[in-house]
Design an enzyme around this catalytic site. Structure first.
Site, short mmCIF file in Angstrom:
data_model
loop_
_atom_site.label_atom_id
_atom_site.label_comp_id
_atom_site.label_asym_id
_atom_site.label_seq_id
_atom_site.Cartn_x
_atom_site.Cartn_y
_atom_site.Cartn_z
N MET A 3 -18.01 -11.86 0.95
CA MET A 3 -19.06 -10.86 0.83
C MET A 3 -19.76 -10.96 -0.52
O MET A 3 -20.99 -10.81 -0.62
CB MET A 3 -18.50 -9.45 1.03
N LYS B 85 13.71 13.65 -13.20
CA LYS B 85 15.00 13.20 -12.69
C LYS B 85 16.05 14.31 -12.69
O LYS B 85 16.83 14.44 -11.74
CB LYS B 85 15.50 12.01 -13.52
N PHE C 142 10.81 6.44 -22.22
CA PHE C 142 10.79 5.18 -21.47
C PHE C 142 10.34 5.44 -20.03
O PHE C 142 10.86 6.30 -19.34
CB PHE C 142 12.18 4.54 -21.48
N GLN C 143 9.35 4.67 -19.61
CA GLN C 143 8.77 4.76 -18.27
C GLN C 143 8.25 6.17 -17.96
O GLN C 143 8.32 6.64 -16.81
CB GLN C 143 9.77 4.30 -17.20
N GLU D 141 5.00 -1.02 -4.92
CA GLU D 141 4.67 0.38 -4.63
C GLU D 141 3.29 0.53 -3.98
O GLU D 141 3.09 1.43 -3.17
CB GLU D 141 4.75 1.22 -5.91
#
Length: 559
Positions: free
Chosen positions: A468, A163, A113-114, A51
């Site tokens: 760096m 959802k 969940f999630q 993602e």
């Protein structure tokens, strides 16, 4: 007509002119992905490997086109994986709209969940965010999000959609996108006149240009303004490309890794006109010494930036294209500052960029790359020494063709952003100039490049160290190289080939030009493992807390 929430989202995206979205599916966005499947002939979906890659790809798409980039992630970890990309876009004022799924409305707030409170998490790093709990509000929310992302100072907006909202139905009526007008409500006659008077009386004007000029598509107006007031110009990292590198007025970057010419000119000028820049600490360094001999005019669309970091003498708030057009209109006769421009030209002769290292290899490679690239190429970078070298040594002739993470400094940005730029410009050459430290963070996006046969070139500046950080350890920590060596034996050619991408190598002794030309001539994705010395450094450099005219790594010609 009645549509599900998922269908409404698709119709709103198409209504807003979106042709491509980047994302990764999951349970909470399955209805949306089903709608994408059913509309694949109307809108393209690019499946990234992660993602975060989707958010960076949406960012690269947006920066390279000026349009809104769109990304999609599922709930929970999918949503949190977008956070770094959203923050990157926020810091650099990039218009993206991120859609995240969430658990059904009745399950919100129950540690389902999630489930994660992504609107709470992203509140500080978005222009605005929404959670849509009623499908009847969905279309208006999407339209509002696109407006917010683009108007004024651009930036990211997040829409969290439970959802069940994507499954429920509501009436949908198509609308034409709102035509956005330039933000000028804070633009006052008094501020314009005050700025003009300061400009007219200046003997040594200097312009400091930021990324706001590119976002406002105001480079042509800026060019005319520089001619009208007879001024040199420097840029921040985000402003690279706003002024052509070939312009005699261009003095290079300003600040920590700016040129001695830019930093001396800012310190010597009697008027500093700051256009679309935010006085970043990497530019200003020691605030009390910044432009100490100058009155400062700040021109910006965002009133929140005025006097935030540096106190200014005069400010003009408004869309930069409008403001510069009006200033140009009011300057009846072009000004002349011959003595000042000659002084700046003398600075350029005396203080070229010094390459102080085991070799001049980084400069040699990038100059060779420039010589084989076609016109209109896009240079994308990761973050580190290679990023500064790309800004210093490549010639940047067009606004919006140098894509880099300036404000957040996101390692791992470049591969995703290069994907977004290449998808947006299939006929252009896109080169991601990467360091081995940054590239290893998101090299999984090689799978995306291979899947869609994107001809992205990845030039891997491989010094087997976090360059760096090592430079700072060398200069300020008595060469204590704590956890910066990356001498794990990774065969980058084999890694590329494992993904189905061509691998090539440039050793320290190879002539880089024929190898780079051969890579471009293939017309396909190539990872070029380019060996560079471990202690090549980025110079000039301003030490932390020093004034910008106190630079390390500067030698006068003839010394």
């Amino acid at each position: 007509m009645q549509m599900t929430g998922a269908q409404i989202i698709i119709e709103c995206l198409i209504e807003q002119g979106v042709d491509t979205v980047f994302g990764f599916p999951g349970g909470a966005v399955l209805p949306l992905y089903d709608a994408l499947y059913q509309n694949q002939n109307r809108i393209r979906h690019i499946l990234t490997s992660h993602e975060q890659g989707a958010s960076h790809a949406a960012d690269g798409y947006a920066r390279s086109t000026g349009k809104v980039g769109v990304c999609i992630a599922t709930s929970g970890p999918g949503a949190t994986n977008l956070v770094t990309g959203i923050a990157t876009a926020y810091m650099d004022s990039v218009p993206i709209v991120a859609f995240t799924g969430n658990v059904a409305v009745p399950l919100l707030g129950k540690d389902s969940f999630q489930e994660v409170d992504i609107t709470g998490i992203t509140m500080p790093i978005t222009k605005h965010n929404f959670i849509v709990k009623d499908v009847g509000d969905l279309a208006e929310t999407v339209r509002t999000a696109f407006k917010i992302a683009q108007e004024g100072r651009p930036g990211p907006v997040l829409i969290d959609v439970p959802k069940d909202v994507t499954v429920y139905t509501a009436d949908f009526s198509p609308q034409s996108p709102e035509v956005l007008k330039p933000r000028t409500e804070r633009l006052s006659e008094k501020s314009m006149e005050q700025a003009l008077q300061l400009i007219k009386h200046a003997q040594r004007p200097m312009c400091y240009i930021g990324g706001g000029v590119i976002r406002a598509k105001a480079s042509d107006e800026l060019s005319q303004f520089l001619e009208n007031i007879d001024s040199p110009a420097c840029t921040s990292l985000m402003g690279v490309g706003a002024v052509s590198s070939l312009s005699p007025r261009f003095t290079g970057l300003v600040g920590m890794h700016g040129t001695k010419v830019s930093n001396m000119s800012v310190s010597a000028c009697d008027l500093l006109v700051v256009i679309g820049a935010r006085f970043s600490d990497r530019v200003v360094s020691k605030a009390s010494a910044f432009a100490k001999n100058a009155k400062i005019i700040h021109i910006d669309v965002d009133p929140a930036e005025i006097d935030k970091n540096i106190k200014t003498y005069c400010h003009v708030i408004g869309d930069l294209k409008v403001v510069l057009t009006e200033l140009n209109h009011r300057i009846a006769k072009p000004m002349e500052h011959t003595e000042w421009m000659e002084q700046v030209a003398e600075y350029k002769k005396r203080y070229p960029i010094r390459v102080d290292s085991e070799s001049a290899r980084s400069k040699e490679i990038l100059k060779a790359l420039q010589s084989v690239l076609p016109e209109g190429f896009f240079a994308v970078t990761e973050v580190g020494q290679h990023q500064m070298w790309a800004a210093q040594f490549l010639k940047h002739l067009q606004p919006g063709h140098f894509l880099t993470s300036g404000g957040l400094g996101t390692m791992g940005y470049g591969t995703g952003a290069a994907i977004g730029a290449q998808v947006a410009h299939p006929d252009a050459r896109v080169v991601n100039i990467a360091g081995d430290g940054s590239f290893r963070m998101n090299c999984n996006e090689l799978a995306t490049i291979a899947r869609y046969k994107l001809p992205v070139i990845i030039l891997l500046m491989n010094n087997q160290t976090l360059g760096m950080v090592r430079q700072w350890q060398t200069l300020f920590f008595d060469r204590r190289y704590s956890e910066t060596n990356l001498d794990t034996p990774i065969d980058w050619m084999k890694l590329a080939e494992a993904y189905g991408v061509k691998g090539m190598r440039i050793s320290k002794t190879d002539d880089p030009k024929p190898i780079l030309r051969a890579a471009l001539d293939l017309g396909q994705a190539v990872v070029i493992d380019c060996e560079i010395p471990v202690d090549d450094k980025v110079y000039p450099m301003v030490a932390p807390g020093a004034s910008i005219d106190e630079m390390l790594g500067v030698e006068e010609v003839g010394e």
